[in-house]
Scaffold this active site. Structure first.
Site, short mmCIF file in Angstrom:
data_model
loop_
_atom_site.label_atom_id
_atom_site.label_comp_id
_atom_site.label_asym_id
_atom_site.label_seq_id
_atom_site.Cartn_x
_atom_site.Cartn_y
_atom_site.Cartn_z
N ASN A 208 0.66 -1.11 -0.09
CA ASN A 208 0.00 -0.12 -0.08
C ASN A 208 0.81 1.31 0.07
OD1 ASN A 208 0.39 0.95 2.74
ND2 ASN A 208 -0.42 -0.82 3.39
N ASP A 276 -4.77 -6.00 5.10
CA ASP A 276 -5.65 -6.64 5.84
C ASP A 276 -5.91 -8.21 5.28
OD1 ASP A 276 -6.88 -4.79 7.46
OD2 ASP A 276 -8.00 -3.89 5.76
N LYS A 286 8.45 -18.39 -8.84
CA LYS A 286 7.53 -17.16 -9.84
C LYS A 286 6.49 -17.67 -10.78
CE LYS A 286 8.85 -13.59 -12.97
NZ LYS A 286 9.60 -13.24 -14.19
N ASP A 304 -5.15 -9.30 12.78
CA ASP A 304 -5.25 -7.69 13.51
C ASP A 304 -4.59 -7.52 14.33
OD1 ASP A 304 -6.32 -5.35 14.27
OD2 ASP A 304 -7.99 -5.40 13.21
N ILE A 305 -3.35 -7.01 14.27
CA ILE A 305 -2.29 -6.80 15.35
C ILE A 305 -2.80 -6.13 16.52
CG2 ILE A 305 0.09 -6.20 15.83
CD1 ILE A 305 0.55 -6.64 12.79
N PHE A 323 -4.24 3.72 14.77
CA PHE A 323 -4.51 5.00 13.72
C PHE A 323 -5.63 4.30 12.86
CE2 PHE A 323 -1.09 8.09 13.33
CZ PHE A 323 -0.53 8.05 14.47
N LYS A 337 -14.40 1.86 14.92
CA LYS A 337 -13.26 1.06 14.94
C LYS A 337 -12.50 0.91 16.47
CE LYS A 337 -10.96 1.27 11.03
NZ LYS A 337 -10.22 2.04 9.89
N LYS A 341 -12.05 -2.47 17.99
CA LYS A 341 -10.66 -3.07 18.31
C LYS A 341 -10.27 -3.27 19.66
CE LYS A 341 -8.98 -2.05 13.63
NZ LYS A 341 -7.98 -2.66 13.00
N1 CTP Z 1 -4.16 -2.76 12.11
C1 CTP Z 1 -3.39 -3.85 12.49
N2 CTP Z 1 -3.35 -4.99 12.02
C2 CTP Z 1 -4.09 -5.25 10.84
C3 CTP Z 1 -4.94 -4.00 10.31
C4 CTP Z 1 -4.77 -3.02 10.90
O1 CTP Z 1 -2.59 -3.59 13.58
N3 CTP Z 1 -4.18 -6.21 10.32
C5 CTP Z 1 -3.93 -1.38 12.91
C6 CTP Z 1 -3.35 -0.21 12.17
O2 CTP Z 1 -1.97 -0.18 12.54
C7 CTP Z 1 -4.19 0.88 12.66
C8 CTP Z 1 -5.41 0.31 13.06
O3 CTP Z 1 -5.28 -1.20 13.15
O4 CTP Z 1 -3.56 1.37 14.01
C9 CTP Z 1 -6.42 0.55 12.16
O5 CTP Z 1 -6.03 0.29 10.57
P1 CTP Z 1 -7.00 0.72 9.46
O6 CTP Z 1 -6.27 0.29 8.20
O7 CTP Z 1 -7.71 2.07 9.21
O8 CTP Z 1 -8.22 -0.16 9.80
P2 CTP Z 1 -8.69 -1.74 9.58
O9 CTP Z 1 -8.82 -2.69 10.77
O10 CTP Z 1 -7.92 -2.26 8.35
O11 CTP Z 1 -10.24 -1.39 9.08
P3 CTP Z 1 -10.93 -1.32 7.58
O12 CTP Z 1 -10.08 -1.77 6.55
O13 CTP Z 1 -12.03 -1.81 7.80
O14 CTP Z 1 -11.12 0.51 7.79
#
Ligand code: CTP
Length: 398
Positions: A208, A276, A286, A304-305, A323, A337, A341
Site C-alpha cells: 500500500n 488486511d 515465480k 489484526d495486530i 490509527f 473502529k 478493536k
Molecule cells: N491494524 C493492525 N493489523 C491489521 C490491520 C490494522 O494492527 N491487520 C491497525 C493499524 O496499524 C491501525 C489500525 O489497526 O492502527 C486501523 O487500521 P485501518 O487500516 O484503518 O483499519 P482496518 O482494521 O484495516 O479496518 P478497515 O479496513 O475496515 O477500515
C-alpha cells in the site's frame, strides 16, 4: 545536549572499535565527559594511546590496577557514570554479562553497576544469529539493558547481514535518548510503522502507499521525550529514526510476531498500514504466464495486530493507540473502529487522495478517546507526532 553527563565507554574487541574513537569525539562535542575502558581484545584493534589522547584522560585496562584501586576503585568507576556504553559489544562480552561473569575489568564494571547500560553489538552475522547470542540478547533485555544496532550490511569478514555496529551518530542518539530527562524516561513504547508487503510469489507482492513517515515521526518524538522505543517497521520509504530499536519486517504476520516479541511495553502506538489480506497460498516459485488463462489469487485474512494487543488478557500495554485511515465519515468510522478493536485511543485521519495526507508531509487528525473526539488543526507529521507523544506522556504519568 549531553553537557555535564559522564559516559563510561567500554571498547570491546572488534574491527568496529575504530568507530568508537569517533564516538569519543562526538560525545565530547556534545559536552559529555568520557572515561574510556579498553578490553584486552579491544586493545588489539585500537591503541590505548589513541583512546586516552582522544578522551583526554587515562584509559582503564586492568582489573587489579593498584593505583586506580587506591584512587577510585573499579566499583566507584562504574557508579560515577551516568551511563555505561559498550561499543563494540562482542558476543563474548554479551555472554559474560548475561551469565554474570566478572573476570576482567569490563565485565566486573558491568556487574558492579546499577547505572543504565547501552550496548552497541558488533560481530559476525552467524555469531549474532547464533541461538546462544540471541538467548543472551533476550536475557540482557529482560535485565533492562538497552541496545542500539546491530545494523545490516556487508561486514569486514566478507559476509552480509545483521552484525555491523551502529554508526557513531546512531549511538550518540541512543545515548541522548537514554539520558534525556524527558517525561517518558524509563518508559518502553512499541511503535509499528510503514506498509506491509504480502508476497504473491518470490518476486511480486501486494503493498500500500504508506511511506512510514508518520510512524517514524512518532517514534522520534517518543524518543526525544526519553522513551525507550521499539520500532517495528514494514518496508517504509523513510529511514527509521536513530536511537530507537529497529525491528524490520515485511509481512503482517512477521509484524505480529515482532510485536509479540517486543512486549511487554508501557504503551503501544500502531501506526503501520497493515495489509488486511494476504495471498492465501503465495507461490514459492515465480508465477509464469500460461495459455490456461490468468492466475487467480485467493486471499486470506491477516491477523489484526492492534486488536490482538488491545484485547490481551495479560501483559496488555497500559495505553494502546491505533490509527484509522478513513476516506469518509471519519469520526463515525473511527469511533466504531476504536470500540471494535478495543484500543484506548484512535488517531483518525482522512486519507482521501484529495487530502494529500497518505505519502505527504502533513496530517490532519482527530484524536478519539473515551472522552470523545478532538480535532487537531492540519500540521506537519512531526508536529502531530510531538503533540501525540506529549499526550502519551501525560497519560502514562497520570
Ligand atoms: N491494524 C493492525 N493489523 C491489521 C490491520 C490494522 O494492527 N491487520 C491497525 C493499524 O496499524 C491501525 C489500525 O489497526 O492502527 C486501523 O487500521 P485501518 O487500516 O484503518 O483499519 P482496518 O482494521 O484495516 O479496518 P478497515 O479496513 O475496515 O477500515
Amino acid at each position: 545536549m549531553l553537557a555535564g553527563k559522564h559516559i563510561l565507554l567500554i571498547i570491546g574487541g572488534g574491527i568496529a572499535a575504530y568507530k568508537s574513537l569517533e564516538l569519543i569525539r562526538r560525545l565530547q562535542d556534545q559536552g559529555a565527559r568520557v572515561t574510556p575502558v579498553l578490553t584486552k581484545a579491544g586493545a588489539e584493534f585500537v591503541t590505548p594511546l589513541s583512546v586516552s589522547a582522544l578522551a583526554g584522560t587515562a584509559v582503564h585496562q586492568e582489573l587489579f590496577d593498584l593505583t586506580a584501586e587506591a584512587e577510585m576503585g573499579h566499583i566507584q568507576l562504574s557508579r560515577s557514570a551516568d551511563l555505561l556504553v559498550v561499543a563494540p559489544a562482542t558476543a563474548d562480552l554479551m555472554a559474560k554479562m548475561a551469565q554474570g561473569f566478572a573476570n576482567d575489568l569490563a565485565s566486573t564494571l558491568l556487574l558492579a553497576t546499577d547505572t543504565p547500560v547501552l550496548l552497541a553489538p558488533a560481530m559476525n552475522v552467524r555469531m549474532w544469529e547464533h541461538p546462544a547470542t540471541q538467548r543472551n540478547l533476550e536475557t540482557l533485555k529482560a535485565d533492562g539493558v538497552s541496545f542500539v544496532g546491530p545494523n545490516e550490511g556487508s561486514m569486514a569478514c566478507g559476509e552480509f547481514g545483521p552484525g555491523r555496529m551502529a554508526e557513531p551518530d546512531e549511538i550518540l542518539a541512543a545515548i541522548a535518548a537514554k539520558l534525556a530527562d524527558g517525561a517518558l524516561k524509563g518508559k518502553r513504547i512499541l511503535v509499528t510503522s510503514g506498509p506491509t508487503h504480502e508476497p504473491i510469489d518470490p518476486v511480486r507482492y501486494i503493498a500500500n502507499r504508506s511511506s512510514g513517515a508518520q510512524g517514524a515521526a512518532v517514534a522520534r518524538a517518543l524518543r526525544d521525550l526519553g522513551a525507550e522505543v521499539v520500532f517495528v517497521t514494514g518496508p517504509a520509504e523513510v529511514r527509521p529514526p536513530e536511537g530507537v530499536q529497529v525491528v524490520p519486517v515485511e509481512s503482517a504476520r512477521e509484524m505480529e510476531a515482532a510485536v509479540q516479541q517486543a512486549l511487554p511495553a508501557d504503551a503501544g502506538v500502531f501506526a503501520a498500514a497493515v495489509a488486511d489480506w494476504r495471498v492465501a497460498s503465495a507461490s514459492d516459485r515465480k508465477l509464469k504466464k500460461s495459455k490456461d488463462g490468468l492466475p487467480v489469487l485467493e486471499f486470506a485474512e491477516n491477523p489484526d495486530i492492534l486488536k490482538t494487543v488491545s484485547q490481551m488478557k495479560q501483559g496488555r500495554p497500559g495505553l494502546v493507540v491505533g490509527f484509522a485511515a478513513e476516506t469518509n465519515d471519519v469520526i463515525e468510522n473511527a469511533t466504531a473502529k476504536r470500540k471494535r478493536k478495543g484500543c484506548d485511543w484512535i488517531v483518525a485521519n482522512d486519507v482521501s487522495p484529495a487530502t494529500g495526507i497518505m505519502g505527504g508531509s502533513e496530517n490532519a487528525v482527530i484524536l478519539i478517546s473515551d472522552e470523545g473526539s478532538e480535532e487537531w488543526p492540519r500540521m506537519g507529521k512531526d508536529e502531530v507526532a510531538r503533540k501525540l507523544a506529549e499526550r502519551i506522556a501525560a497519560a502514562l504519568a497520570g
